[in-house]
Design an enzyme around this catalytic site. Structure first.
Site, PDB file in Angstrom:
ATOM      1  N   TYR A  32     -68.697 -61.752  41.480  1.00 35.92           N
ATOM      2  CA  TYR A  32     -68.792 -63.089  40.868  1.00 35.92           C
ATOM      3  C   TYR A  32     -70.075 -63.791  41.332  1.00 35.92           C
ATOM      4  CZ  TYR A  32     -67.072 -67.831  39.693  1.00 35.92           C
ATOM      5  OH  TYR A  32     -66.911 -69.099  39.199  1.00 35.92           O
ATOM      6  N   SER A  62     -72.071 -71.712  39.264  1.00 38.69           N
ATOM      7  CA  SER A  62     -71.043 -72.022  40.277  1.00 38.69           C
ATOM      8  C   SER A  62     -71.768 -72.364  41.566  1.00 38.69           C
ATOM      9  CB  SER A  62     -70.163 -70.788  40.487  1.00 38.69           C
ATOM     10  OG  SER A  62     -69.332 -70.939  41.612  1.00 38.69           O
TER      11      SER A  62
HETATM   12  N1  LIG Z   1     -62.474 -73.487  38.596  1.00 38.23           N
HETATM   13  C1  LIG Z   1     -63.454 -73.460  39.485  1.00 38.23           C
HETATM   14  O1  LIG Z   1     -63.265 -73.820  40.658  1.00 38.23           O
HETATM   15  C2  LIG Z   1     -64.833 -72.997  39.090  1.00 38.23           C
HETATM   16  C3  LIG Z   1     -65.871 -73.209  40.003  1.00 38.23           C
HETATM   17  C4  LIG Z   1     -67.149 -72.806  39.659  1.00 38.23           C
HETATM   18  C5  LIG Z   1     -67.399 -72.222  38.438  1.00 38.23           C
HETATM   19  N2  LIG Z   1     -66.366 -72.030  37.581  1.00 38.23           N
HETATM   20  C6  LIG Z   1     -66.680 -71.401  36.315  1.00 38.23           C
HETATM   21  O2  LIG Z   1     -66.287 -72.260  35.263  1.00 38.23           O
HETATM   22  C7  LIG Z   1     -66.033 -71.478  34.098  1.00 38.23           C
HETATM   23  C8  LIG Z   1     -64.689 -71.861  33.528  1.00 38.23           C
HETATM   24  O3  LIG Z   1     -63.712 -71.540  34.485  1.00 38.23           O
HETATM   25  P1  LIG Z   1     -62.308 -72.277  34.568  1.00 38.23           P
HETATM   26  O4  LIG Z   1     -62.095 -72.624  35.983  1.00 38.23           O
HETATM   27  O5  LIG Z   1     -62.213 -73.330  33.531  1.00 38.23           O
HETATM   28  O6  LIG Z   1     -61.356 -71.035  34.273  1.00 38.23           O
HETATM   29  P2  LIG Z   1     -60.194 -70.781  33.186  1.00 38.23           P
HETATM   30  O7  LIG Z   1     -59.642 -69.466  33.553  1.00 38.23           O
HETATM   31  O8  LIG Z   1     -59.311 -71.970  33.108  1.00 38.23           O
HETATM   32  O9  LIG Z   1     -61.014 -70.675  31.817  1.00 38.23           O
HETATM   33  C9  LIG Z   1     -61.849 -69.585  31.525  1.00 38.23           C
HETATM   34  C10 LIG Z   1     -61.769 -69.312  30.028  1.00 38.23           C
HETATM   35  O10 LIG Z   1     -62.692 -68.249  29.726  1.00 38.23           O
HETATM   36  C11 LIG Z   1     -62.068 -67.416  28.761  1.00 38.23           C
HETATM   37  N3  LIG Z   1     -62.664 -66.082  28.771  1.00 38.23           N
HETATM   38  C12 LIG Z   1     -62.552 -65.119  29.714  1.00 38.23           C
HETATM   39  N4  LIG Z   1     -63.205 -64.009  29.330  1.00 38.23           N
HETATM   40  C13 LIG Z   1     -63.751 -64.286  28.115  1.00 38.23           C
HETATM   41  C14 LIG Z   1     -64.538 -63.540  27.201  1.00 38.23           C
HETATM   42  N5  LIG Z   1     -64.883 -62.273  27.462  1.00 38.23           N
HETATM   43  N6  LIG Z   1     -64.926 -64.136  26.046  1.00 38.23           N
HETATM   44  C15 LIG Z   1     -64.569 -65.410  25.767  1.00 38.23           C
HETATM   45  N7  LIG Z   1     -63.824 -66.161  26.598  1.00 38.23           N
HETATM   46  C16 LIG Z   1     -63.406 -65.600  27.752  1.00 38.23           C
HETATM   47  C17 LIG Z   1     -60.598 -67.388  29.175  1.00 38.23           C
HETATM   48  O11 LIG Z   1     -59.774 -66.939  28.115  1.00 38.23           O
HETATM   49  C18 LIG Z   1     -60.379 -68.835  29.574  1.00 38.23           C
HETATM   50  O12 LIG Z   1     -59.935 -69.621  28.483  1.00 38.23           O
HETATM   51  C19 LIG Z   1     -66.147 -70.017  34.523  1.00 38.23           C
HETATM   52  O13 LIG Z   1     -67.431 -69.522  34.202  1.00 38.23           O
HETATM   53  C20 LIG Z   1     -65.990 -70.085  36.032  1.00 38.23           C
HETATM   54  O14 LIG Z   1     -66.599 -69.014  36.681  1.00 38.23           O
HETATM   55  C21 LIG Z   1     -65.089 -72.400  37.874  1.00 38.23           C
END
Ligand SMILES: NC(=O)c1ccc[n+]([C@@H]2O[C@H](COP(=O)([O-])OP(=O)(O)OC[C@H]3O[C@@H](n4cnc5c(N)ncnc54)[C@H](O)[C@@H]3O)[C@@H](O)[C@H]2O)c1
Length: 252
Positions: free
Chosen positions: A158, A145
């Site tokens: 986080y 991130s």
């Molecule tokens: N959305 C943002 O702005 C952003 C920015 C930087 C990084 N990220 C990172 O991107 C990644 C995806 O995030 P997103 O925004 O798509 O979120 P999201 O909530 O849409 O998707 C996350 C997915 O991870 C799954 N998950 C959670 N815990 C789990 C576990 N223990 N085992 C297996 N699956 C699990 C959830 O069920 C969900 O489907 C994450 O690592 C998040 O930290 C997101």
């Protein structure tokens, strides 16, 4: 769409939603067979990702997996090899966050964020690397991130987990570079997914503020970078923490 991952097979964790779903869809569109991994409780979303891929003529299947559990990570890798014969790439993307000031963060919340984001990435990499060593090559991409590159207010657990993911990425990259295994990370900025849309509009604006481009990113804009890093086009790229963040860490 293309053939960047033609003939390859791999896995994406957290692929029932958001960035993981977009990555799985894009990888399949580039010719890969993809195992869509997510929690059993997210099965419906995972099946939806699979359906989107198969309707477009791609190959995918859902596998229930909690990345915080060692046995699940091993089983996931074995499943990809059983079904598709090889593990060419893995995207460790599942993640959770808790938005509180450091001193207000419950111990249990800190532990959960570290267990899923950091330990989950470690466990995934461990079993993926063991398989890739057997196969002779592979590419791993971890989702960190912009909170892996700087502090983000109200996200200390986080931020700690995402910095840690970059440590694992760099160490894995240098330890296995001469075994044909490349390991990189993407560092997304503010991407509009359920993780973001579940936050209040005020909090969303606060997260968006450091970006040079004043808009949320689309999950597919991260998927383009992840897919490229998994492909042979990135054959001389390992150990990088690639911001996909609209200028967020470039300066404010
Ligand atoms: N959305 C943002 O702005 C952003 C920015 C930087 C990084 N990220 C990172 O991107 C990644 C995806 O995030 P997103 O925004 O798509 O979120 P999201 O909530 O849409 O998707 C996350 C997915 O991870 C799954 N998950 C959670 N815990 C789990 C576990 N223990 N085992 C297996 N699956 C699990 C959830 O069920 C969900 O489907 C994450 O690592 C998040 O930290 C997101």
């Amino acid at each position: 769409m293309g053939a960047l991952l033609s003939g390859k097979a791999g896995l994406v964790t957290g692929a029932a939603s958001g960035i993981g779903r977009a990555c799985a869809i894009r990888m399949a569109a580039e010719g890969a067979a993809v195992v869509v991994a997510d929690l059993e409780s997210a099965r419906a979303g995972g099946e939806q990702t699979v359906q989107t891929i198969t309707e477009d003529g791609g190959r995918a299947e859902f596998f229930a997996c909690d990345v915080a559990r060692a046995a699940d990570n091993q089983a996931l890798v074995e499943h990809v090899v059983d079904r598709f014969g090889t593990l060419d790439f893995a995207h460790n993307n599942a993640g959770v966050g808790v938005h509180t000031l450091l001193a207000d963060t419950e111990d249990e919340d800190f532990d959960r964020v570290i267990a899923v984001n950091l330990r989950g990435t470690f466990l995934g990499m461990k079993h993926q690397i063991r398989q890739m060593l057997r196969g002779g090559s592979g590419a791993i991409v971890n989702t960190s991130s912009n909170a892996g590159l700087r502090g983000v207010r109200l996200l200390s657990a986080y931020t700690a987990s995402k910095h840690g993911i970059l440590g694992l990425t760099k160490n894995g990259a240098i330890e296995y570079a001469n075994d044909g295994i490349r390991i990189n990370a993407v560092c997304p900025g503010a991407i509009m997914t359920p993780l973001m849309s579940n936050e209040s509009p005020e909090r969303q604006q606060q997260i968006l503020r450091p970006q040079a481009m004043s808009r949320f990113g689309e999950p597919d804009e991260v998927a383009a970078a992840v897919t490229w890093l998994c492909s042979d086009e990135a054959s001389f790229v390992t150990g990088v923490a690639m911001p996909v963040d609209a200028g967020s860490v470039a300066g404010w």
